[in-house]
Motif scaffolding. Sequence first.
Motif, mmCIF file in Angstrom:
data_model
loop_
_atom_site.group_PDB
_atom_site.id
_atom_site.type_symbol
_atom_site.label_atom_id
_atom_site.label_comp_id
_atom_site.label_asym_id
_atom_site.label_seq_id
_atom_site.Cartn_x
_atom_site.Cartn_y
_atom_site.Cartn_z
ATOM 1 N N GLY A 21 10.346 -1.232 -1.390
ATOM 2 C CA GLY A 21 10.603 0.129 -0.954
ATOM 3 C C GLY A 21 9.551 1.133 -1.364
ATOM 4 N N VAL A 22 8.538 0.706 -2.120
ATOM 5 C CA VAL A 22 7.449 1.624 -2.467
ATOM 6 C C VAL A 22 6.740 2.090 -1.201
ATOM 7 C CG1 VAL A 22 5.232 1.823 -3.674
ATOM 8 C CG2 VAL A 22 7.137 0.592 -4.746
ATOM 9 N N LEU A 23 6.557 1.156 -0.278
ATOM 10 C CA LEU A 23 6.010 1.486 1.034
ATOM 11 C C LEU A 23 7.167 1.494 2.039
ATOM 12 C CD1 LEU A 23 3.648 1.955 2.993
ATOM 13 C CD2 LEU A 23 3.377 -0.531 3.141
ATOM 14 N N PRO A 24 7.560 2.657 2.533
ATOM 15 C CA PRO A 24 8.681 2.712 3.482
ATOM 16 C C PRO A 24 8.369 1.963 4.773
ATOM 17 C CG PRO A 24 8.180 4.890 2.584
ATOM 18 C CD PRO A 24 7.071 3.989 2.168
ATOM 19 N N GLY A 25 9.410 1.422 5.381
ATOM 20 C CA GLY A 25 9.230 0.678 6.615
ATOM 21 C C GLY A 25 8.629 1.512 7.731
ATOM 22 N N GLU A 26 9.022 2.793 7.817
ATOM 23 C CA GLU A 26 8.487 3.664 8.857
ATOM 24 C C GLU A 26 6.985 3.857 8.698
ATOM 25 O OE1 GLU A 26 10.900 4.365 6.813
ATOM 26 O OE2 GLU A 26 12.729 4.533 8.017
ATOM 27 N N ALA A 27 6.544 4.004 7.442
ATOM 28 C CA ALA A 27 5.110 4.171 7.185
ATOM 29 C C ALA A 27 4.342 2.901 7.537
ATOM 30 C CB ALA A 27 4.881 4.533 5.717
ATOM 31 N N ALA A 28 4.943 1.758 7.246
ATOM 32 C CA ALA A 28 4.293 0.482 7.562
ATOM 33 C C ALA A 28 4.163 0.303 9.071
ATOM 34 C CB ALA A 28 5.074 -0.673 6.955
ATOM 35 N N LEU A 29 5.215 0.651 9.834
ATOM 36 C CA LEU A 29 5.158 0.532 11.289
ATOM 37 C C LEU A 29 4.129 1.492 11.880
ATOM 38 C CD1 LEU A 29 8.964 0.214 12.182
ATOM 39 C CD2 LEU A 29 7.210 -1.569 12.318
ATOM 40 N N ALA A 30 4.058 2.697 11.325
ATOM 41 C CA ALA A 30 3.051 3.655 11.795
ATOM 42 C C ALA A 30 1.643 3.138 11.516
ATOM 43 C CB ALA A 30 3.265 5.006 11.111
ATOM 44 N N LEU A 31 1.459 2.477 10.372
ATOM 45 C CA LEU A 31 0.164 1.906 10.024
ATOM 46 C C LEU A 31 -0.224 0.797 11.005
ATOM 47 C CD1 LEU A 31 -2.192 1.691 7.952
ATOM 48 C CD2 LEU A 31 -0.821 -0.024 6.760
ATOM 49 N N VAL A 32 0.744 -0.073 11.319
ATOM 50 C CA VAL A 32 0.477 -1.166 12.270
ATOM 51 C C VAL A 32 0.076 -0.597 13.626
ATOM 52 C CG1 VAL A 32 1.532 -3.059 13.571
ATOM 53 C CG2 VAL A 32 1.960 -2.837 11.120
ATOM 54 N N ASP A 33 0.797 0.418 14.077
ATOM 55 C CA ASP A 33 0.500 1.032 15.371
ATOM 56 C C ASP A 33 -0.897 1.631 15.396
ATOM 57 O OD1 ASP A 33 1.442 1.932 18.036
ATOM 58 O OD2 ASP A 33 1.141 3.917 17.162
ATOM 59 N N ARG A 34 -1.358 2.066 14.237
ATOM 60 C CA ARG A 34 -2.669 2.703 14.157
ATOM 61 C C ARG A 34 -3.816 1.699 14.071
ATOM 62 N NH1 ARG A 34 -4.740 6.569 9.212
ATOM 63 N NH2 ARG A 34 -6.736 7.106 10.132
ATOM 64 N N VAL A 35 -3.598 0.598 13.357
ATOM 65 C CA VAL A 35 -4.729 -0.286 13.055
ATOM 66 C C VAL A 35 -4.857 -1.488 13.979
ATOM 67 C CG1 VAL A 35 -4.628 0.369 10.618
ATOM 68 C CG2 VAL A 35 -3.497 -1.723 11.352
ATOM 69 N N TRP A 36 -3.803 -1.810 14.781
ATOM 70 C CA TRP A 36 -3.957 -3.005 15.612
ATOM 71 C C TRP A 36 -5.093 -2.872 16.624
ATOM 72 C CZ3 TRP A 36 -3.886 -3.265 20.831
ATOM 73 C CH2 TRP A 36 -3.188 -2.282 21.545
ATOM 74 N N PRO A 37 -5.337 -1.679 17.225
ATOM 75 C CA PRO A 37 -6.504 -1.599 18.119
ATOM 76 C C PRO A 37 -7.819 -1.786 17.367
ATOM 77 C CG PRO A 37 -4.985 0.235 18.495
ATOM 78 C CD PRO A 37 -4.584 -0.407 17.212
ATOM 79 N N VAL A 38 -7.868 -1.329 16.116
ATOM 80 C CA VAL A 38 -9.079 -1.472 15.308
ATOM 81 C C VAL A 38 -9.372 -2.944 15.048
ATOM 82 C CG1 VAL A 38 -10.130 -0.950 13.081
ATOM 83 C CG2 VAL A 38 -8.753 0.790 14.246
ATOM 84 N N LEU A 39 -8.365 -3.687 14.605
ATOM 85 C CA LEU A 39 -8.560 -5.095 14.302
ATOM 86 C C LEU A 39 -8.829 -5.905 15.567
ATOM 87 C CD1 LEU A 39 -5.859 -5.663 11.531
ATOM 88 C CD2 LEU A 39 -8.315 -5.249 11.268
#
Length: 380
Positions: A21-39
């Motif tokens: 829970g240190v990293l909230p699930g919403e923040a993790a999903l937002a991160l994935v949405d942001r970085v998948w085009p980069v990767l």
Amino acid sequence: MRTLVIGTVLLGAGLVALATGVLPGEAALALVDRVWPVLTFVVAVTVVTELAAGAGLFRAVGAGVARRARGRTLLLWGGVVALAVVCTVFLSLDTTAVLLTPVVLAVALHAGLDARPFALVTVWLANAASMLLPVSNLTNLLAEHHVGGIREFVALTWAPALACVVVPVAAVALLHRRELRGRYTVADDEPPAEDPVLLRWSAGVVVALLVGLVSGAPVWIPATVAAVVLLVVTAWRRPRALTPGLVPWPLVVFASGLFLAAEALQEAGLRALLQQDLAGGGPWTVAAAGALGANLVNNLPAYLVLEPTAAHDPLLLVALLVGVNAGPLVTPWASLATLLWHRALVRAGVDVSWRRYVLLGLVVAPLTVAAGVGALVLTS
């Protein structure tokens, strides 16, 4: 192998933060949405450049530069500078480090020249020239959506990009002015390409990719199309070249781990701490923090950690990019491209000691960052 191990550890730490829970699930999903085009872009452009290199494209371009220099050492070095800038701007700094460095070294050694000025300018430009386009550096891709489209990005970065190229080029020219004098013997008999058809296809795909990358479309789209086309052509002409090693698995794991771990640290309170410490800081402060962080840790986590303090202002964000892109010229681990470059040097038997690299970087890095920020401030 070290990159894969470190990336796995970081990825594991990030997943633990998510599970606890240190990293909230919403923040993790937002991160994935942001970085998948980069990767996706990183994987696609790496596949393209690996296949093009295997077809002999970079060797052919290097040989062409050597012929056109007509035996003049300084002119050959200038051609390498231009090649390194174009390769870094359009195909990223890691491409310059991995694929162009061996070609540059081979050209210099084949001509009987001291390879050090060619090697040094290549690695410095692999970092410092990665300012102009979003595709030039992972950090740029992450920053682009804060600035707008590619036109807005270039409008802010063209001046610091130019300044960050001029300083390291001038430094190498001054340091190695004696080695860059004189002439060399031009080779008359260049070996033909193993498969001229595949070479022509590779050249056409890379040229089309360069156009696609500056078209304004999301960069992962033209990169993916280019990768698919070149994969099909290679499967037709040279199927044995298609191996799982074409995908940069260690880099993908490393970048994914850095993204997740950096996001977890920010959610744990680092974001608030940095915002407090850098509150009111201008472009010079932000750029200095970026350069220092990059050389202490690595340019990618340095950007990720400092981004929230600069994202609200495009001027500050580009200043941060100057720091994390052009600043990592001191420590070996400041950017992955530098480590990849040194590995190519070891394989070619070219000696550029880390001690000399660090000492030179302590002078050149601050001058380059200062020039970049100065150009940014003057043109904004």
